[in-house]
Design an enzyme around this catalytic site. Structure first.
Site, PDB file in Angstrom:
ATOM      1  CG  LEU A 280     -14.896  -8.992  -1.298  1.00  0.00           C
ATOM      2  CD1 LEU A 280     -15.268  -7.872  -0.362  1.00  0.00           C
ATOM      3  CD2 LEU A 280     -13.534  -9.553  -0.922  1.00  0.00           C
ATOM      4  NE  ARG A 281     -22.397 -11.195   0.396  1.00  0.00           N
ATOM      5  CZ  ARG A 281     -23.183 -12.164   0.869  1.00  0.00           C
ATOM      6  NH1 ARG A 281     -24.472 -11.978   0.932  1.00  0.00           N
ATOM      7  NH2 ARG A 281     -22.674 -13.313   1.278  1.00  0.00           N
ATOM      8  CD  GLU A 282     -16.924  -2.642   2.801  1.00  0.00           C
ATOM      9  OE1 GLU A 282     -17.466  -2.066   3.740  1.00  0.00           O
ATOM     10  OE2 GLU A 282     -16.386  -2.047   1.845  1.00  0.00           O
TER      11      GLU A 282
ATOM     12  CB  THR B 270     -15.465  -1.751  -9.458  1.00  0.00           C
ATOM     13  OG1 THR B 270     -15.648  -2.818  -8.529  1.00  0.00           O
ATOM     14  CG2 THR B 270     -16.670  -1.646 -10.376  1.00  0.00           C
TER      15      THR B 270
ATOM     16  CG  ASP C  47      -2.178   0.821   0.993  1.00  0.00           C
ATOM     17  OD1 ASP C  47      -3.256   0.209   0.801  1.00  0.00           O
ATOM     18  OD2 ASP C  47      -2.097   2.069   0.977  1.00  0.00           O
TER      19      ASP C  47
ATOM     20  CB  CYS D  48     -19.733  -1.095  -4.162  1.00  0.00           C
ATOM     21  SG  CYS D  48     -18.111  -1.671  -3.655  1.00  0.00           S
TER      22      CYS D  48
ATOM     23  CB  ALA E  26     -38.489  -1.598   2.202  1.00  0.00           C
ATOM     24  N   GLY E  27     -35.853   0.052   3.059  1.00  0.00           N
ATOM     25  CA  GLY E  27     -35.166   0.791   4.117  1.00  0.00           C
ATOM     26  C   GLY E  27     -34.704   2.152   3.638  1.00  0.00           C
TER      27      GLY E  27
ATOM     28  CG  PHE F 226     -29.705  -7.272  -2.657  1.00  0.00           C
ATOM     29  CD1 PHE F 226     -28.985  -8.400  -2.335  1.00  0.00           C
ATOM     30  CD2 PHE F 226     -29.074  -6.044  -2.604  1.00  0.00           C
ATOM     31  CE1 PHE F 226     -27.656  -8.319  -1.962  1.00  0.00           C
ATOM     32  CE2 PHE F 226     -27.742  -5.946  -2.239  1.00  0.00           C
ATOM     33  CZ  PHE F 226     -27.034  -7.096  -1.915  1.00  0.00           C
TER      34      PHE F 226
HETATM   35  P1  NAD Z   1     -10.187   0.958  -0.106  1.00  0.00           P
HETATM   36  O1  NAD Z   1     -10.308   2.411  -0.257  1.00  0.00           O
HETATM   37  O2  NAD Z   1     -10.659   0.294   1.150  1.00  0.00           O
HETATM   38  O3  NAD Z   1      -8.673   0.518  -0.323  1.00  0.00           O
HETATM   39  C1  NAD Z   1      -7.880   0.992  -1.334  1.00  0.00           C
HETATM   40  C2  NAD Z   1      -6.429   0.949  -0.870  1.00  0.00           C
HETATM   41  O4  NAD Z   1      -5.585   1.234  -1.977  1.00  0.00           O
HETATM   42  C3  NAD Z   1      -6.104   1.996   0.195  1.00  0.00           C
HETATM   43  O5  NAD Z   1      -5.507   1.356   1.307  1.00  0.00           O
HETATM   44  C4  NAD Z   1      -5.133   2.945  -0.507  1.00  0.00           C
HETATM   45  O6  NAD Z   1      -4.169   3.510   0.366  1.00  0.00           O
HETATM   46  C5  NAD Z   1      -4.513   2.016  -1.520  1.00  0.00           C
HETATM   47  N1  NAD Z   1      -3.886   2.683  -2.677  1.00  0.00           N
HETATM   48  C6  NAD Z   1      -4.322   3.758  -3.368  1.00  0.00           C
HETATM   49  N2  NAD Z   1      -3.476   4.042  -4.368  1.00  0.00           N
HETATM   50  C7  NAD Z   1      -2.475   3.133  -4.320  1.00  0.00           C
HETATM   51  C8  NAD Z   1      -1.313   2.890  -5.088  1.00  0.00           C
HETATM   52  N3  NAD Z   1      -1.014   3.653  -6.132  1.00  0.00           N
HETATM   53  N4  NAD Z   1      -0.501   1.876  -4.744  1.00  0.00           N
HETATM   54  C9  NAD Z   1      -0.788   1.088  -3.678  1.00  0.00           C
HETATM   55  N5  NAD Z   1      -1.894   1.261  -2.911  1.00  0.00           N
HETATM   56  C10 NAD Z   1      -2.720   2.266  -3.227  1.00  0.00           C
HETATM   57  O7  NAD Z   1     -10.940   0.323  -1.363  1.00  0.00           O
HETATM   58  P2  NAD Z   1     -11.825  -1.022  -1.414  1.00  0.00           P
HETATM   59  O8  NAD Z   1     -13.134  -0.814  -0.757  1.00  0.00           O
HETATM   60  O9  NAD Z   1     -10.969  -2.164  -1.012  1.00  0.00           O
HETATM   61  O10 NAD Z   1     -12.112  -1.091  -2.974  1.00  0.00           O
HETATM   62  C11 NAD Z   1     -11.107  -1.378  -3.920  1.00  0.00           C
HETATM   63  C12 NAD Z   1     -11.770  -1.633  -5.258  1.00  0.00           C
HETATM   64  O11 NAD Z   1     -12.577  -2.829  -5.189  1.00  0.00           O
HETATM   65  C13 NAD Z   1     -12.708  -0.533  -5.736  1.00  0.00           C
HETATM   66  O12 NAD Z   1     -12.619  -0.419  -7.121  1.00  0.00           O
HETATM   67  C14 NAD Z   1     -14.071  -1.035  -5.339  1.00  0.00           C
HETATM   68  O13 NAD Z   1     -15.086  -0.505  -6.146  1.00  0.00           O
HETATM   69  C15 NAD Z   1     -13.917  -2.529  -5.567  1.00  0.00           C
HETATM   70  N6  NAD Z   1     -14.795  -3.357  -4.743  1.00  0.00           N
HETATM   71  C16 NAD Z   1     -14.988  -3.040  -3.440  1.00  0.00           C
HETATM   72  C17 NAD Z   1     -15.791  -3.861  -2.659  1.00  0.00           C
HETATM   73  C18 NAD Z   1     -16.052  -3.525  -1.211  1.00  0.00           C
HETATM   74  O14 NAD Z   1     -16.937  -4.126  -0.625  1.00  0.00           O
HETATM   75  N7  NAD Z   1     -15.310  -2.605  -0.609  1.00  0.00           N
HETATM   76  C19 NAD Z   1     -16.407  -4.998  -3.210  1.00  0.00           C
HETATM   77  C20 NAD Z   1     -16.149  -5.282  -4.552  1.00  0.00           C
HETATM   78  C21 NAD Z   1     -15.346  -4.469  -5.314  1.00  0.00           C
END
Ligand code: NAD
Length: 401
Positions: A154-156, A122, A31, A261, A253-254, A250
């Protein structure tokens, strides 16, 4: 055992890297945030995700998982580089690809051996080709590489379970051999694997999220009609859900969808369509209904309390959904701001997201539990369906209010 570098240790990257390590691979997670890597090295997680902390510690101890801020170190022996950086909403709803660009450039500059670059973020349709162009342009010497799209579903809150039991793995690439190598990484998960081209894989992710958001807006619209006609939307959803063509999930309602995302992905898809001269009317309605749904709760508050000035409003739950501390686009933030603007005092409690919420909700008084929120409150708004709110003593709440 494969050697994997994961770029970005957020919700997706940290789960992906840790789960791949747990499957026996050697993973270095990278990171740009020194703070994130520093705390991870001490065994502290920058995010809340059930079960993840223990899994990280176990894999670090087994020397299958390590953290770094150095692209050189992360890529030194890597066969795969998974990009999992954020793609937040940019101008006019377009996805902001600055982090993907930076990651692609850094990978190109640091790679010293053939590499499969796997995009988990994404990203708008066509980004895979764009990433390949960036890497080619930025390489200091020509080293073979391929780009594979592997969108994340995945879902958080249930991310480990989702990673380990995926509904499907979608892989898109012009290089089928590279796609099959990425498929091999997932073989032990025994999930259906869809191998397609880059653009189609990228589109599958947007279409999936847009469809789920549509289901949410659909049931919210039905809820509003039910309310006007005296029907119970919960029973309606249950009755509909038994039909396998519809499904039960899904249809709750809410307050509408939020999080990191759906809001940005529906907007980004609508943007892509508009740029192509298409009119994404359904997506527009999905977004409009979602916006209205948040507004609706303020209207209800006014209906119940009259003027909100000087009233105390309690928020139960702050995260955009249960089992996460993610506050991105959480309805609670917008609701708190709206009622504060009308002069209300806001108190709140969330089982895990209070620390993250504090930074985004100035003036909101955080409390230790739901009952403390209820004390002296004129109104309680249930913002997040955490399990612990399902068994609240409603009599006690009423007494305290
Ligand atoms: P996040 O913001 O939690 O994490 C992103 C990380 O990338 C951060 O820690 C940031 O410091 C790091 N980062 C940024 N630029 C960087 C670089 N140049 N080099 C190295 N690290 C870098 O994001 P997320 O929620 O994990 O989402 C990531 C992607 O996955 C997005 O495109 C999101 O749409 C997609 N996604 C997210 C989820 C979800 O539930 N969060 C589910 C499916 C898909």
């Amino acid at each position: 055992m494969k050697k994997i570098c994961v770029v970005g240790v957020g919700y997706v990257g940290l789960v992906t890297g840790t789960c791949f390590a747990d499957l026996g691979n050697r993973v270095i997670a990278l990171d740009i945030s020194e703070e994130r890597i520093e705390i991870l090295k001490k065994g502290i997680l920058p995010i809340y995700e059930p079960g993840l902390e223990e899994m990280v510690k176990r894999n670090v101890a087994a020397e299958r998982l390590d953290f770094t801020t150095s692209y050189q170190e992360a890529l030194e022996n890597a066969d795969f580089a998974f990009i999992a950086v954020g793609t937040p909403e940019g101008v006019d709803g377009e996805a902001d690809l600055q982090y993907v660009r930076a990651a692609a450039e850094s990978i190109a500059e640091a790679m010293t051996r053939p590499l499969i670059i796997v995009n988990k973020s994404t990203v708008p349709v066509g980004t895979g080709d764009w990433v390949a162009d960036i890497v080619r342009a930025k390489q200091t010497q020509p080293i073979p590489f391929s780009v594979v799209s592997c969108p994340e579903f995945l879902r958080e809150g249930s991310a480990i379970q989702d990673f380990m039991n995926p509904s499907r793995i979608v892989l898109g690439s012009l290089d089928k051999d590279a796609a099959h190598k990425v498929a091999d990484l997932h073989l032990s998960l025994r999930a259906p694997i869809v191998v397609t081209d880059l653009r189609t894989a990228e589109m599958i992710k947007y279409a999936s999220n847009a469809f789920l958001a549509t289901k949410i807006s659909f049931i919210n619209e039905i809820a509003n009609i039910c309310e006007a006609l005296g029907a119970d939307v919960k029973e309606v959803a249950a009755g509909m859900g038994y039909d396998p063509r519809i499904g039960r999930s899904f249809l709750d309602a809410g307050l509408g969808y939020g999080g990191s995302c759906f809001p940005k992905d529906v907007k980004a898809l609508a943007f892509m369509a508009t740029v192509q001269g298409k009119h994404p009317q359904l997506l527009q309605s999905v977004m409009d209904i979602n916006k209205y749904q948040r507004r609706q709760v303020i209207l209800k508050a006014r209906e119940l309390l009259g003027s909100l000035k000087g009233k105390t409003i309690g928020l139960l739950g702050l995260a955009f959904k249960p089992n996460t501390d993610d506050m991105r686009d959480a309805p609670s933030v917008e609701i708190a701001r709206a009622v504060q603007a009308e002069g209300a005092v806001v108190k709140a409690y969330d089982p895990v997201a209070m620390h993250a919420a504090e930074r985004m909700m100035s003036g909101v008084q955080m409390r230790a539990n739901a009952y403390e929120v209820a004390e002296g409150a004129d109104l309680l708004i249930l913002c997040t369906e955490w399990n612990e709110f399902k068994q609240l003593d409603l009599g006690r709440l009423k007494q305290l209010m």
